[in-house]
Structures are given as structure tokens and as C-alpha cells.
Scaffold this motif. Structure first.
Motif: not given
Length: 174
Positions: A1-26
Motif C-alpha cells: 500500500m502506498l501513502k498516496k492510496e491512503c489518508f492520514y487518520l492520526g498518530k500514536i501518542v502514548s502507551k496506555f497499559s503494560f500490555k502493549g495498548e496504545v493511544l492514537i490521536k485521531l
């Protein structure tokens, strides 16, 4: 998949738990529309890498709490911090009426009620507070604010955007 075929949805901004969860700023006005995704593309080392989502939910207003498959520790999540998230263009919700996505109006003809044909929209500069139509007028670049008060009609079928700009705005560039 190329970036030009996609749209930007957000950015991973922080971890949420010790089990690998993340927070994505949409980067969306409707974060609830993205809580049932099965996968996303993560821009990892300048490559779009698919990540499958085990579970996700909204956290506060525009943050998506996500658990990716095979991201099971804080160290795994650390590796993804600050990465951008993308989805294929075909997953963008259809917009009604005169609403449009910036990428879909590239190549449209811009016309002004008083001036007539301005030129071809070559891009939208949204790097500042006020997004600007970038319009090519016979080799000259004309910048017009993307402002609901200026946009009179969006004709997607004929690829024309009809504007009514303040007197003199277009002439500044000519």
C-alpha cells in the motif's frame, strides 16, 4: 500500500497499559466512526505496515485506545510511539452536499462569481491555521482561503468549485 492510496487518520501518542495498548490521536471530527476498525497501516520506518486490531475503544474525546496483535509489552508499544496511522482512501466516509476532502478536489477548476475561471486547484495548503486553495492560473499561483463563506457550490460531477471571493483578492496575484 502506498501513502498516496491512503489518508492520514492520526498518530500514536502514548502507551496506555503494560500490555502493549496504545493511544492514537485521531484527526477526525467523528472519532466514533473508527472504533470498529479491523486493521490500520502504521508508517514505520517510512513503510506502511499493516497492524491488526484486537480491540479498540474511545478514550476521552478524540483518542482511540487500541490493542494491536503481536504488540504485547510496553517495549513493543515504545517502538510505535509517534508513528502516523493511515487507512485506504476507499474507507473514507462519503460526504454529502458541498463537503469535500482536500485530496479529492485536486484537479478541479476554480471559478469565481465575479472574476470567472481562476484556474486549476493543484493542492490545499493546510499547514497553517487557515487552509488555502492552491490554484494554478496560467503559471501563477493564487492562494484563496478555504472558507465556507467563499464556497458557493461544489460540483463534483463536473469538477468545478464556484467561489465568491472578496473584491481584489484574486487580482493581488496577477
Amino acid at each position: 500500500m502506498l501513502k498516496k492510496e491512503c489518508f492520514y487518520l492520526g498518530k500514536i501518542v502514548s502507551k496506555f497499559s503494560f500490555k502493549g495498548e496504545v493511544l492514537i490521536k485521531l484527526d477526525t471530527d467523528e472519532p466514533e466512526a473508527y472504533t470498529k476498525m479491523e486493521s490500520v497501516f502504521v508508517d514505520y520506518n517510512d513503510n506502511l505496515v499493516p497492524f491488526f486490531i484486537e480491540k479498540s475503544s474511545l478514550h476521552k474525546s478524540d483518542l482511540l485506545r487500541a490493542k494491536f496483535e503481536d504488540v504485547d509489552t510496553e517495549e513493543d508499544a515504545d517502538d510505535l510511539m509517534r508513528c502516523d496511522i493511515y487507512l485506504p482512501l476507499d474507507q473514507l466516509p462519503e460526504l454529502e452536499g458541498d463537503k469535500f476532502y482536500f485530496h479529492e478536489i485536486i484537479g478541479f477548476t476554480a471559478e469565481d462569481v465575479n472574476f470567472g475561471k481562476i484556474g486549476t486547484i493543484t493542492g490545499v495548503n493546510d499547514s497553517s491555521y487557515q487552509a488555502l486553495f492552491e490554484i494554478d492560473h496560467n503559471g501563477n499561483e493564487i492562494l484563496i482561503p478555504v472558507n465556507d463563506d467563499f464556497i458557493k457550490k461544489v460540483d463534483k460531477k463536473n469538477k468545478i468549485i464556484l467561489l465568491e471571493t472578496p473584491p481584489g483578492l484574486i487580482e493581488i496575484y496577477l
